[in-house]
Design a protein around this motif. Sequence first.
Motif, mmCIF file in Angstrom:
data_model
loop_
_atom_site.group_PDB
_atom_site.id
_atom_site.type_symbol
_atom_site.label_atom_id
_atom_site.label_comp_id
_atom_site.label_asym_id
_atom_site.label_seq_id
_atom_site.Cartn_x
_atom_site.Cartn_y
_atom_site.Cartn_z
ATOM 1 N N ILE A 1 -14.668 7.851 4.645
ATOM 2 C CA ILE A 1 -14.901 9.192 4.095
ATOM 3 C C ILE A 1 -13.600 9.993 3.965
ATOM 4 N N ARG A 2 -12.572 9.604 4.749
ATOM 5 C CA ARG A 2 -11.340 10.392 4.658
ATOM 6 C C ARG A 2 -10.407 9.874 3.545
ATOM 7 N N GLN A 3 -10.788 8.777 2.886
ATOM 8 C CA GLN A 3 -9.931 8.243 1.829
ATOM 9 C C GLN A 3 -9.864 9.204 0.643
ATOM 10 N N GLU A 4 -8.787 9.079 -0.113
ATOM 11 C CA GLU A 4 -8.627 9.960 -1.279
ATOM 12 C C GLU A 4 -9.634 9.558 -2.361
ATOM 13 N N VAL A 5 -9.898 10.508 -3.278
ATOM 14 C CA VAL A 5 -10.926 10.266 -4.298
ATOM 15 C C VAL A 5 -10.590 9.022 -5.140
ATOM 16 N N ASP B 1 -12.567 5.497 -6.891
ATOM 17 C CA ASP B 1 -12.565 5.081 -8.301
ATOM 18 C C ASP B 1 -12.445 3.567 -8.369
ATOM 19 N N ILE B 2 -11.798 2.998 -7.357
ATOM 20 C CA ILE B 2 -11.506 1.565 -7.377
ATOM 21 C C ILE B 2 -12.559 0.758 -6.626
ATOM 22 N N ASN B 3 -12.995 1.256 -5.480
ATOM 23 C CA ASN B 3 -13.935 0.497 -4.643
ATOM 24 C C ASN B 3 -15.376 0.853 -4.933
#
Length: 795
Positions: free
Chosen positions: A286-290, A294-296
Amino acid sequence: MARTYYTLPWVRYTNFARLLVFLDGCASAALWLTGGHDPYLESSVLKWTITGSVFELACIGIIKMLLLFHAFAKLEDFALAMLEDPYVPRIVATKRNLHAFTIALSLASLVYASIKGGLVLNAILNHPEYAPMHITYNVSVISAVAFSLVEFVTAILGPLFLRRLQIIRIKHELTDEDETKEKEEKKKANLGRLFSLAKPEWLLLLVGMLGLIVASASSMAAPLFFGFVVDAATHKSMSAVNSTVLVLFLIFAGGSIASLLRSWAFTLAGYRVVCRIRRDLFAAIIRQEVAFFDINRTGELTNRLSSDTAVLQNAVTVNISMLVRYLFQILGSIIIMFTQSAALTGVLLSVVPIVAIGAVQYGNFVKDIRKNFQDALGSAGTVAEESISSIRTVRSFRGEPKSQASYDKEVALSYKYGKSLAVLTGVFNGLIGIISQGAIALVLWYGGKLVHLNVTTGGTQGISVGILTAFMLYTLNVAMAFAFLASLYGDFMQAVGASIRIFALMDRQPEVSNEGGQHLMEFNGELEFEDVHFKYPSRPENEVLKGVSFDMKPGQVMALVGPSGGGKSTIVNLIERFYEPTSGSVKLDGVSLSELDPMFFRRKISMVSQEPSLFACSIKDNIAYGKDATDEEIEQAARMANAHDFITSFEEGYKTLVGERGVRLSGGQKQRVAIARALIMDPKILLLDEATSALDAESEHLVQEAIDRAMVGRTVLIIAHRLSTVRNASQVLVINHGRIAEKGTHDELVGKGGIYKKLVLRQLSAAGGAINTIPEDLILDDETDEVIELANGLD
Ligand SMILES: Nc1ncnc2c1ncn2[C@@H]1O[C@H](COP(=O)(O)OP(=O)(O)OP(=O)(O)O)[C@@H](O)[C@H]1O
């Protein structure tokens, strides 16, 4: 330099060869050592003859181990060096010599061991005066021949397997940065790290371990008492039988209670560990960038949360307990067996290297297949997730067979791996069965011989029936423990596969941080873009914004218009700092967003998107999503957003559940709940993406009214689709191909006669069409001025 970046799989030729010579060295030393007591060992050295002692085999085994262990490692180093540059004569020659050396040494030892074996056999068969060697010495000769043969074949096959390094290396070099990272992550995901996950549960594990020790001790003592009972029954009184059986029962009872404790503690620890991993993993995701999302794919990520973590659950707790238990069982049994009959134990141990090598090989095969199985299952999950969550689209396009087909394909792939697993497990179990039963037969035969000797010598030599009974039970114990250990190894390898994916996610640092940075004491809501260039990380070849600069004073309303795909939503995304500009900066009150704490500025900015996504909870919880609000605040926000009336018309009012992504509400209702959700935050900056979806006149009026109310006293950036909205804005920015094509008020821009004018005309002629849908090449006709006048007069 590139060589230092190699990551090679653990399971490869060199490691196999080195394991082999290591086992050979250990086995030859162990078989000589276990062959008899001190005088026996002494005589085997001092009175050495080729058919009477295996002392020299032990020495050869150890020397060979030291030399070949090093030689195989060097061989790989040179093979890797040759992949860099295949034509360096020194490297080519050294590699060739090393290869020849490994073949020569293993061949020499094979020849020697075979000659020795032949001589021993000849002596047994043709020389009645020959005093046979100790049984373990005979086993040592057989083991020396077998190991040397396998080593010889391994040495010969060296070049074939070392060529595989090329494949590994090529794979490595072909990979992009991500895959290099993945390899490094793989390296990190070792068993040690896996086990460290269980550290916080040390107390539970300690309790479990105590239970385990007691349970194992009881199961280890049991066969001994079996033997006592047999001996008591054959030689002693019935009362001796009774008391021994009673003790045996008490041992069993104690063991069962301890087992209960062990099982409870380790299983509970497993659940606790998996809960923690899931929490940490979710936090990491949840802390990953937006851009990461888009990729995963969503399904893939949720799959890691559910099935990958489940694989780890047992690995780090229950399986550790099993591992310790079986190791304990094997070691303990062997020690007890030694005290009973060293010779018989030596016979049993001769099969250990074969089982160990088999188990390791099996584990490694299984690791890869299980990882593929898990991946295929993950893909199936992703397909299912996508189809189910988009069921309306699937239904309306009659996409069920297509969805079914893609799901079937993924499931079939997992089934394919499942089939391989079934075959492999079957073959492995069969082989282990044959080997372990062979070992049992061997022990039984030799034990029978010793019992016979005991009977014929009147008990002065050999072993009693009781000892043989106990011994056989221990042999079963050891064989069983080995079989379980082998399958445990497979489980651990599967866990390693899952942990690679989990740790990779956990270790991933978001490229756009979600916390940390400045808080402003006072925030007015000024917004500035300074020569912003931007490319989406998922499509780096496409520059979406090409030097966008503008600024908005507090309280100003700015409308963004322009052809579809021009970059309007991208500008909004950058204000929310979903992405980082490639160059230039976005500033709030004069401070770059990258210096501000996202948690701070996101409290000051609210967004209402074109198709707002609501959560599958109540209307009340949706409105209060960004803030712990009171019922009064929620109602006030709903009233401002023109939502109160429709909400109270529902039977359950604010407690009405909206369904997944708000499916149980109409488009206009969803919009108004989303506006209320934004308003409750009392934001200084409001980002609006006007809905293009055709709302009915009444609904549109209500939404528009809510928006107009929401805009008062805030800095508002609105992606406008309606002429009326644009006319009310204090500034209009026309975004075209990532640039600001035109800038000014509505009247100024209409007067200019550029893209904006075309957009206006288009909307007017389409009578209600969206302002942003104009094709750029629209030719203005003679009626233009007339229509513009009309537009100017529009209220
Ligand atoms: N997440 C993304 N990853 C990669 N490219 C994207 C992404 N989102 C948008 N784009 C691309 O960026 C460009 C600008 O898109 P953007 O959504 O900003 O346009 P827009 O002006 O808001 O269009 P519209 O009015 O149709 O919503 C488009 O070419 C689009 O394909």
